[in-house]
Scaffold this active site. Structure first.
Site, PDB file in Angstrom:
ATOM      1  CE1 TYR A 156      14.647   4.138  22.878  1.00  0.00           C
ATOM      2  CE2 TYR A 156      14.068   1.855  22.501  1.00  0.00           C
ATOM      3  CZ  TYR A 156      14.315   2.891  23.363  1.00  0.00           C
ATOM      4  OH  TYR A 156      14.225   2.691  24.714  1.00  0.00           O
TER       5      TYR A 156
ATOM      6  CD  GLU B 140      14.953   8.013  26.040  1.00  0.00           C
ATOM      7  OE1 GLU B 140      14.976   7.791  27.277  1.00  0.00           O
ATOM      8  OE2 GLU B 140      14.145   7.475  25.279  1.00  0.00           O
TER       9      GLU B 140
ATOM     10  CD  GLU C  57       8.716   3.330  29.102  1.00  0.00           C
ATOM     11  OE1 GLU C  57       9.971   3.190  29.070  1.00  0.00           O
ATOM     12  OE2 GLU C  57       8.155   4.382  29.450  1.00  0.00           O
TER      13      GLU C  57
ATOM     14  CE1 TYR D  99       5.829   8.485  28.783  1.00  0.00           C
ATOM     15  CE2 TYR D  99       7.315   7.945  26.986  1.00  0.00           C
ATOM     16  CZ  TYR D  99       6.923   7.798  28.307  1.00  0.00           C
ATOM     17  OH  TYR D  99       7.627   6.981  29.141  1.00  0.00           O
TER      18      TYR D  99
ATOM     19  CG  ASN E 162       7.055   8.072  32.287  1.00  0.00           C
ATOM     20  OD1 ASN E 162       6.626   6.976  31.953  1.00  0.00           O
ATOM     21  ND2 ASN E 162       8.254   8.507  31.947  1.00  0.00           N
ATOM     22  CD  GLU E 163      10.610   4.889  33.287  1.00  0.00           C
ATOM     23  OE1 GLU E 163      10.902   3.742  32.895  1.00  0.00           O
ATOM     24  OE2 GLU E 163      11.257   5.893  32.956  1.00  0.00           O
TER      25      GLU E 163
END
Length: 581
Positions: free
Chosen positions: A301, A99, A234, A53, A157-158
């Site tokens: 993560y 996030e 993703e 990103y 994005n989404e």
């Protein structure tokens, strides 16, 4: 001219079919000195592509003031990946989620109450155009069509998880093309009807995001995009952590099974994440559905590399699956990055917050308490002060819409905490001479996903005593961007129960990675050699903060902790392994 194209159900590069085996690495979550180490490990796992990103708020921290140095040197990161022989996928969409604080949107957007985010709003688009005018020309030489490693760019994005404004999406697409972005453009959305309907646009390649049930997800994509290569943009092989909740884990066997399922279908994949890294400073995001849930400093993560870059069991399991489909050379990892336990460090000096206010801020008078953004502040803390007349019998002090966590002081004495997720009031009795009220509010991270994305910080509505709003406030912004002016003195035991800066020093003969344990400390912020390392909180799940070796100096090192609640024994410990509960 090299350009990734689509023929039938395949990606084509250099006139040959190619499967993109990619992993997400966020340059802004990794110290630049370690970019090469992480990229080499990605390559060693059998991947041919790196994805990242690009957060708007990192690159335009103040409107019109752009940053592309250090952690923000996206051009250097991409060039390095290309030099190592990797392809690159970039996601420069204005919103990234990830996030990350405010999903990558700059907080200064919220100074305008009327601006509409992520839609065809002229004010929003004008801000975005100014950013793209600076960012995209920097990316153009890095595109594969100009000899660089970048094969594809994300438009938004989404978006289908948020909105349905196709005019906005077409504006983004057109803006990228007009600025010379002539590589493959794509969208990524969850594999659900409303998400694909809202997020897909004509002429742009669609990908899907998921963590399991690959066949079902790709079948849903095929309903909307009947031909073209299948790609999971993703592949959620782990998950992130919230404060006050256990550390998230996922078995490597499940990850391997889903990866195998995808590759057997001929799909391309991007591991989200390959390596998570760290939410340094104040840059963690938050979720808000049933309640506000801030995200921790660590972005470990539970993925293929841990927070400090060490391969995990998932790394080796993923490589085994990839080897079923791709011929790989023998595993060769870069030299081990060692970690060191530097032991205990005594914090010897203190600077109580309330004695340092004139060094850290300047007061502003306002009729009502206003959020940070109205005062030009993005991150950190903000202090609201007023005087309540007396006498008054016991009445509840109510912080109406506090974001996110407030410490309340009456005549200098701590009287309680008010939290966004537990906004109960504090009972106060006002003596005849009145009462001085100070409210220290912490911004714990703006919402990064979902319908409640607009998330101004501080006290966003007002403060009441009973039903009566209190007016005439002195407000101090405390972004804590510069602590050099603090005046430290030897620690006084009486000061240990108020917000205080603590300072200690320690010697390092050879800088190596280390982890800071804060047993006995409650909540606050850590600064190492002037660098804002991140938040700590005894609530967990993280019990340590990762300190990469490049943040240390050979010889003397300075450690400052801004502790909100106090500590009985001002000692910290540097250990050589992290602890997650």
């Amino acid at each position: 001219m090299r350009k990734l194209s689509i023929s039938g159900d395949h990606f084509i590069l250099d006139e040959q079919p190619i499967r993109l085996l990619s992993g997400a690495l966020h340059y802004f979550r990794i110290v630049p000195e370690y970019w090469q180490d992480r990229l080499l490990k990605l390559q060693a796992c059998g991947l041919n592509t790196v994805e990242t990103y690009i957060p708007w708020n990192l690159h335009e921290p103040e409107e019109g003031n752009f940053n592309f140095d250090g952690f923000a040197d996206i051009e250097a990161f991409v060039r390095l990946a290309g030099e190592l022989g990797l392809h690159v996928i970039l996601r420069p969409s204005p919103y990234i989620c990830a996030e990350w604080e405010f999903g990558g949107l700059p907080a200064w957007l919220l100074a305008d109450d009327n601006i509409q985010l992520r839609c065809n709003d002229n004010v929003y688009l004008s801000k975005l155009d100014a950013y793209f005018d600076e960012l995209l020309p920097r990316l153009r030489p890095l595109l594969s069509t100009n000899g660089g490693p970048v094969l594809a760019l994300q438009v938004e994005n989404e978006y289908g998880s948020f909105g349905s404004d196709k005019t906005y999406l077409h504006d983004l697409k057109a803006g990228m093309i007009a600025r010379g972005m002539d590589v493959l453009l794509f969208t990524s959305d969850g594999a659900e009807d409303h998400m694909l309907q809202g997020g897909m646009i004509d002429g742009v390649f669609a990908t899907v995001n998921f963590g399991s049930r690959a066949k079902e997800a790709f079948a849903k994509l095929r309903e909307y995009q009947p031909t073209g290569p299948l790609m999971c943009m993703e592949f959620w092989n782990g998950w992130f952590d919230h404060w006050m909740k256990p550390h998230n884990t996922r078995p490597e066997s499940e990850v391997a099974e889903t990866l195998d399922e995808m590759l057997a279908l001929g799909a391309s994949v991007n591991f989200y994440m390959f390596h998570g890294g760290t939410n340094f400073g104040f840059m963690n995001g938050a979720n808000l559905f049933d309640k506000y849930e801030p995200i921790v400093t660590s972005y470990d993560y539970d993925t293929l590399l841990d927070e400090s870059g060490k391969p995990t069991a998932k790394f080796y399991e993923a490589r085994k699956i990839i080897e079923k489909y791709v011929t790989l050379p023998p595993l060769e990892l870069p030299p081990l990055i060692k970690s060191q336990a530097y032991g205990k460090v005594l914090m010897t000096e203190a600077a109580p917050l309330f004695t340092q206010l004139d060094v850290l801020s300047r007061p502003e008078r306002r009729a009502c308490p206003e959020p940070m953004e109205k005062l030009g502040q993005d991150y950190g803390f903000i202090l609201y002060s007023t005087k309540i007349s007396g006498p008054r019998s016991s009445t509840e002090l109510v912080l109406q819409e506090v974001r996110d966590r407030a410490l309340v002081f009456a005549n200098g004495a701590f009287v309680g905490t008010v939290e966004r997720w537990d906004p109960r009031g504090i009972s106060l009795e006002i003596p005849i001479e009145g009462l001085q009220i100070d409210i220290l509010v912490e911004n714990m991270g703006r919402v990064n996903y979902g319908p409640l994305l607009r998330d101004p910080k501080g006290i966003t509505c007002g403060v009441r005593l009973g039903y009566q709003f209190l007016h005439d406030w002195t407000i101090r912004s405390l972004p804590l961007t510069d602590l050099k002016g603090l005046s430290f003195t030897p620690i006084n035991c009486e000061e240990r129960q108020r917000p205080t800066f603590y300072r200690g020093s320690f010697q390092v003969s050879k800088p190596e990675d280390t982890f800071l344990r804060l047993d006995g400390w409650s909540k606050g912020q850590v600064f190492i050699n002037g660098f804002n390392l991140g938040r700590y909180w005894e609530e967990g799940p993280t019990k340590t903060l990762y300190i990469p070796a490049p943040l240390l100096r050979q010889g003397g090192n300075e450690l400052i902790l801004f502790e909100l609640h106090g500590v009985m024994e001002p000692v910290v410990t540097f250990v050589d392994t992290p602890e997650l509960t």
